[in-house]
Design a protein around this motif. Structure first.
Motif, PDB file in Angstrom:
ATOM      1  N   GLY A 516       0.919  -1.170  -0.058  1.00 47.26           N
ATOM      2  CA  GLY A 516       0.165   0.012   0.104  1.00 47.26           C
ATOM      3  C   GLY A 516       0.851   1.255  -0.054  1.00 47.26           C
ATOM      4  N   ASP A 517       0.382   2.291  -0.401  1.00 48.08           N
ATOM      5  CA  ASP A 517       1.019   3.609  -0.506  1.00 48.08           C
ATOM      6  C   ASP A 517       2.380   3.477  -1.323  1.00 48.08           C
ATOM      7  OD1 ASP A 517      -1.042   4.672   0.966  1.00 48.08           O
ATOM      8  OD2 ASP A 517      -0.094   4.215   2.743  1.00 48.08           O
ATOM      9  N   GLY A 518       2.196   2.820  -2.310  1.00 51.17           N
ATOM     10  CA  GLY A 518       3.462   2.458  -3.222  1.00 51.17           C
ATOM     11  C   GLY A 518       4.839   1.999  -2.660  1.00 51.17           C
ATOM     12  N   ARG A 519       4.334   1.353  -1.340  1.00 47.51           N
ATOM     13  CA  ARG A 519       5.422   0.583  -0.778  1.00 47.51           C
ATOM     14  C   ARG A 519       5.438  -0.992  -1.066  1.00 47.51           C
ATOM     15  NH1 ARG A 519       4.086   0.347   4.308  1.00 47.51           N
ATOM     16  NH2 ARG A 519       6.163   0.104   5.289  1.00 47.51           N
ATOM     17  N   PHE A 520       6.567  -1.707  -1.063  1.00 47.21           N
ATOM     18  CA  PHE A 520       6.579  -2.941  -1.579  1.00 47.21           C
ATOM     19  C   PHE A 520       7.518  -3.844  -0.363  1.00 47.21           C
ATOM     20  CE2 PHE A 520       4.975  -0.973  -4.997  1.00 47.21           C
ATOM     21  CZ  PHE A 520       4.100  -2.007  -5.691  1.00 47.21           C
ATOM     22  N   LEU A 521       7.145  -4.990  -0.205  1.00 42.01           N
ATOM     23  CA  LEU A 521       8.125  -6.089   0.339  1.00 42.01           C
ATOM     24  C   LEU A 521       8.601  -6.903  -0.713  1.00 42.01           C
ATOM     25  CD1 LEU A 521       9.057  -7.487   2.868  1.00 42.01           C
ATOM     26  CD2 LEU A 521       7.244  -8.966   2.953  1.00 42.01           C
ATOM     27  N   LEU A 522       9.859  -6.937  -0.832  1.00 44.52           N
ATOM     28  CA  LEU A 522      10.677  -7.679  -1.798  1.00 44.52           C
ATOM     29  C   LEU A 522      10.944  -9.235  -0.942  1.00 44.52           C
ATOM     30  CD1 LEU A 522      13.538  -5.141  -2.950  1.00 44.52           C
ATOM     31  CD2 LEU A 522      11.208  -5.678  -3.873  1.00 44.52           C
ATOM     32  N   ALA A 529      10.338   1.356  -2.170  1.00 41.38           N
ATOM     33  CA  ALA A 529       8.951   2.167  -2.490  1.00 41.38           C
ATOM     34  C   ALA A 529       9.232   3.116  -3.447  1.00 41.38           C
ATOM     35  CB  ALA A 529       8.847   2.860  -1.019  1.00 41.38           C
ATOM     36  N   PHE A 530       8.214   3.828  -3.974  1.00 40.11           N
ATOM     37  CA  PHE A 530       8.395   4.659  -4.962  1.00 40.11           C
ATOM     38  C   PHE A 530       8.599   6.038  -4.437  1.00 40.11           C
ATOM     39  CE2 PHE A 530       6.389   1.331  -7.780  1.00 40.11           C
ATOM     40  CZ  PHE A 530       7.194   1.397  -8.788  1.00 40.11           C
ATOM     41  N   LYS A 531       9.458   6.822  -4.634  1.00 38.14           N
ATOM     42  CA  LYS A 531       9.594   8.128  -4.101  1.00 38.14           C
ATOM     43  C   LYS A 531       8.674   9.279  -4.681  1.00 38.14           C
ATOM     44  CE  LYS A 531      13.012  11.972  -3.252  1.00 38.14           C
ATOM     45  NZ  LYS A 531      14.079  12.453  -3.620  1.00 38.14           N
ATOM     46  N   GLU A 532       8.271   9.097  -5.992  1.00 42.73           N
ATOM     47  CA  GLU A 532       7.292   9.807  -6.455  1.00 42.73           C
ATOM     48  C   GLU A 532       6.046   9.166  -6.881  1.00 42.73           C
ATOM     49  OE1 GLU A 532       9.357  11.235  -9.750  1.00 42.73           O
ATOM     50  OE2 GLU A 532      10.802  12.860  -8.346  1.00 42.73           O
ATOM     51  N   PRO A 533       4.732   9.703  -6.990  1.00 42.33           N
ATOM     52  CA  PRO A 533       3.607   8.815  -7.482  1.00 42.33           C
ATOM     53  C   PRO A 533       3.820   8.144  -8.670  1.00 42.33           C
ATOM     54  CG  PRO A 533       2.926  11.442  -6.750  1.00 42.33           C
ATOM     55  CD  PRO A 533       4.478  11.124  -6.844  1.00 42.33           C
TER      56      PRO A 533
END
Length: 816
Positions: A516-522, A529-533
């Motif tokens: 969620g919110d552009g964050r990922f578990l590898l 995570a993405f820094k920008e949208p």
């Protein structure tokens, strides 16, 4: 033939090589070691019927050296002297000196570990310490010790630090050759450069062309800077008075010749070169050197998981080599584009590539050689263990190594391609699934990441679409090359939806699950995570091809593609673990029994598990109670009192059960386990009768004596049964109104008559007025003062003068 410094020691050198299996030669650039020495050895008896392999660190140097030696023999390249480099070779059955690049040696050794048709291997420019040279030398040394005692090894270096090399070669003799050197005046700039390096270089070229005579050699970090400097020089008209040439590895033979061969008289030459011109290549007539102070070196990038070229400041030994190019034929000038103070921060020597490089290809080569532990070979610098183990784990995930570190048939397939194992594996897998064309496109795009700088969208598919529209000619050329190498046609499945799957083949450890919110578990357990949208931010799963530095403990995603869960489950099923997980869930306060599918750190799917093993359920419930604490159990008032009575008895007699928190928790399964079968949650636990369960810990005799020795109540003189408070196991308390104790001559005792109860004597309003363990003393010494106080507050109540003869009462006054 022009006399060179190496000629003076050729006789000594030939004899030393004849007498020794290994030799080290130190000769500065221009001494003639590269072209004169191999030719001088052709007539040696130990070389009869065999050839010389001479390694050069660069393709350009290999071709140039072979061509120059062929000219000295009056032959064409490919006769006595030839070369073999990646994608190009010029040899024949008559070739006795093969000039090769370092990666070629590894291939030759893998195909023929004994190098049966080779009499000598020469490592030229060994001071550059490339990872291929280190690996090639380690393999040659083992081949020499096991298979070929007669195989001669010669290390040639431009530096004097030969002790480590000579020691590695069994205390090999060291021969030193003088070089041709004239004084070179060195100039530094006054202030550090704050603009683009190309602009400073162009100004310095203009300045040098005005105040000095002679050809100019300019060192720049890479091809991009060379082209930009050339463009600026053409704009200002420098081509009118000088021939501007370029020199770097990617040029055609004709373009390289223009830089290397002498120009017509009367016209100055300006050579714009990379580090390739530091050594190996002979550039006659250079009197002026302009050094940008920068160079590109290969380094392992955690962002891409592969090697990349990084621009760094030159070390002092490199800058000295560059300066020496100005003093080959006459006194020269060297302009260094850094301040003297800045030079103090420069490193003395460059770090060997093997200490900073991605070791994936090296580990695969060693496995093909039959080596799982690099310590079995001889190295100048042993490959770092963390990088070695990381590379080994990656190769296992790629299917190139077995679990014991041995190379697999797939690994043998990868090693023949010459690509990084990640990318070669991706292409092979793509071809197998019908995505060969897309895999070749991705391989080319991933190797040219710099061409897409400034593109904010992190989706790899966007770059593929841009290339397919006809842009980026260099990428188009590479795509055609890889399609030719892998025999890929334009058929197959043409869908960008497979980009994520193919990336997962190359970067298996970077499969990510959305949080969620552009964050990922590898998959490797790290966060990203993405820094920008980004549109990719909402994807359930993706694969990251490029990761950056930490931001709040998570890597930044620069390049990625989405991947479907069903693709992960289908193509990585052998790496997915299926576990029946029966464990306590802290949130719902219950045992959860589920069958889960995991890809390392990623939980792919979870489903309820039916018909669970009762012992596993019991273990999980007990574990939950241990983690939550004993307060999870239904401690009713009666259960608490029963436990306190047992604790009191244990204080008196250690043979009684210890029911303290620590003891109950330690022996939880023993006293509680048998009562928990069929239970799985907190609600079920409320059915437990803890008083009865704790009573089960008593022996028959203890059960009979408990009510006598630790009674729940005491019958007081007023006739009332008052409960005993055992909350402090060492001090049992009876809280009773003073008037109910009239006539009591001795303090009651419990615990086999060993413990006097502590009396809390209360007022009619149940307020504490006195604490005593000796009631007789209270009546005699304290009662009258207490009576006086209580009569004032409770005048209607009965306060006799003689409490021992008075009638006890639980009323205001006793009945007549």
């Amino acid at each position: 033939m022009k006399k060179l410094p190496i000629d003076e020691i050729l006789s000594t050198l030939r004899q030393t090589i004849c007498d020794s299996v290994n030799t080290v030669l130190v000769a500065p650039p221009g001494a003639g070691k590269t072209t004169r020495l191999p030719l001088a050895l052709l007539g040696e008896s130990w070389l009869t019927g065999k050839k010389i392999l001479m390694l050069e660190p660069r393709r350009l140097a290999a071709r140039a050296a072979a061509r120059h030696m062929a000219v000295l023999l009056g032959e064409k390249v490919g006769e006595t002297v030839g070369y073999r480099i990646r994608l190009d070779s010029c040899i024949s059955s008559k070739t006795r000196i093969e000039v090769i690049t370092e990666g070629i040696l590894t291939r030759l050794l893998q195909n023929d570990p004994g190098l049966e048709d080779v009499g000598m291997v020469i490592f030229d420019e060994f001071h550059e310490r490339s990872i291929h040279a280190d690996l090639g030398l380690a393999l040659c040394l083992q081949s020499q010790s096991v298979l070929r005692e007669d195989l001669k090894i010669l290390i040639m270096s431009a530096t004097l630090d030969t002790a480590p090399s000579a020691s590695l070669l069994g205390d090999a003799p060291v021969i030193i050759s003088k070089g041709v050197s004239f004084p070179v005046t060195t100039h530094y700039i006054q202030r550090p450069i704050t603009e683009r390096i190309e602009l400073a270089v162009v100004r310095k070229i203009q300045e040098a062309a005005i105040v000095e005579q002679g050809d100019i050699l300019v060192f720049l970090p890479g091809a991009g800077e060379i082209h930009r400097v050339e463009s600026q020089l053409l704009k200002i008209g420098m081509q009118k008075d000088a021939v501007i040439t370029k020199l770097y590895g990617g040029l055609s033979q004709e373009e390289q010749d223009m830089a290397i061969l002498p120009q017509a008289l009367g016209k100055r030459k300006i050579v714009l070169a990379t580090s390739i011109a530091q050594t190996s290549i002979t550039l006659e007539g250079m009197r002026i050197v302009i050094d940008s102070g920068l160079m590109r070196i290969p380094r392992f990038s955690p962002r891409t998981g592969m090697m990349h070229l990084e621009t760094v400041k030159v070390s002092r030994d490199v800058s000295d080599q560059r300066r020496g190019r100005a003093g080959r034929t006459e006194e020269g000038i060297c302009y260094r584009l850094w301040t003297y103070e800045e030079e103090l921060a420069h490193r003395d020597k460059s770090t060997p590539e093997i200490m900073e490089a991605d070791l994936t290809s090296l580990v695969l080569e060693l496995a093909a050689w039959g080596i799982q532990d690099p310590g079995e070979l001889q190295w100048l610098d042993l490959p770092p263990e963390p990088a070695f183990l990381q590379a080994r784990q990656l190769l296992f995930q790629l299917g190139a190594l077995s679990c014991d570190g041995c190379i697999t048939p797939h690994g043998q397939q990868l090693i023949k391609i010459g690509l990084h194992p990640r990318i070669a594996h991706m292409i092979f897998q793509g071809i197998r699934l019908g995505y060969g064309k897309l895999a070749c496109e991705m391989a080319a795009v991933l190797s040219h990441r710099e061409l897409f700088q400034g593109l904010s969208d992190a989706d790899l598919r966007l770059r593929i679409e841009m290339v397919r529209k006809g842009s980026y000619h260099s990428i188009q050329t590479e795509i055609r090359y890889w399609k030719q190498v892998f025999a890929v046609t334009n058929g197959g499945i043409d869908s960008l939806e497979a980009c994520g799957l193919l990336l997962a083949f190359a970067y298996p450890e970077r499969v990510g699950q959305g949080r969620g919110d552009g964050r990922f578990l590898l998959r490797n357990g790290h966060g990203a995570a993405f820094k920008e949208p980004q549109l990719l931010a909402t994807e359930p799963y993706l694969v990251a091809a490029e990761l950056g530095g930490d931001q709040q403990g998570e890597k930044r995603i620069f390049l990625a593609a989405p991947v479907h869960l069903n693709m992960i489950k289908e193509h990585f099923k052998e790496q997915i673990s299926v576990q029946d997980r029966i464990a306590w869930d802290h949130e719902v306060k219950a045992v959860r029994a589920r069958r889960v599918e995991k890809l390392d750190a990623l939980l792919l799917e979870s489903m309820p598990l039916v018909n669970c093993d009762s012992e596993e359920l019991l273990f999980a419930l007990l574990q939950g109670i241990k983690e939550e604490g004993l307060h999870l159990l239904p401690w009713t008032k009666s259960a608490c009192q029963f436990r306190q009575r047992l604790m009191f008895m244990h204080e008196i007699d250690p043979d009684w059960p210890n029911v303290s928190d620590d003891s109950l928790m330690t022996t939880l399964g023993e006293w509680l386990g048998s009562y928990l079968y069929g239970m799985s949650n907190c609600d079920h636990l409320q059915r437990l009768n803890l008083a009865a369960i704790l009573g089960g810990m008593l022996s028959w005799e203890q059960g009979q004596k408990l009510n006598e020795w630790a009674p729940t109540h005491i019958l007081v003189p007023s006739g009332q049964r008052i409960p005993i408070d055992y909350s402090d196991a060492t001090v049992p308390v009876l809280a009773v109104r003073l008037q109910e104790m009239f006539g009591l001559k001795e303090t009651p005792k419990i615990g086999q008559g060993k413990v006097a109860i502590t009396l809390h004597l209360l007022s009619p309003a149940h307020r504490l007025v006195q604490v005593t363990k000796d009631i007789a003393s209270f009546w005699e010494n304290t009662y009258f003062q207490v009576k006086k106080d209580l009569m004032g507050r409770y005048p209607k109540h009965y306060w006799p003068d003689d409490p021992l003869k008075a009638m006890p009462t639980h009323r205001v006054r006793p009945r007549s």
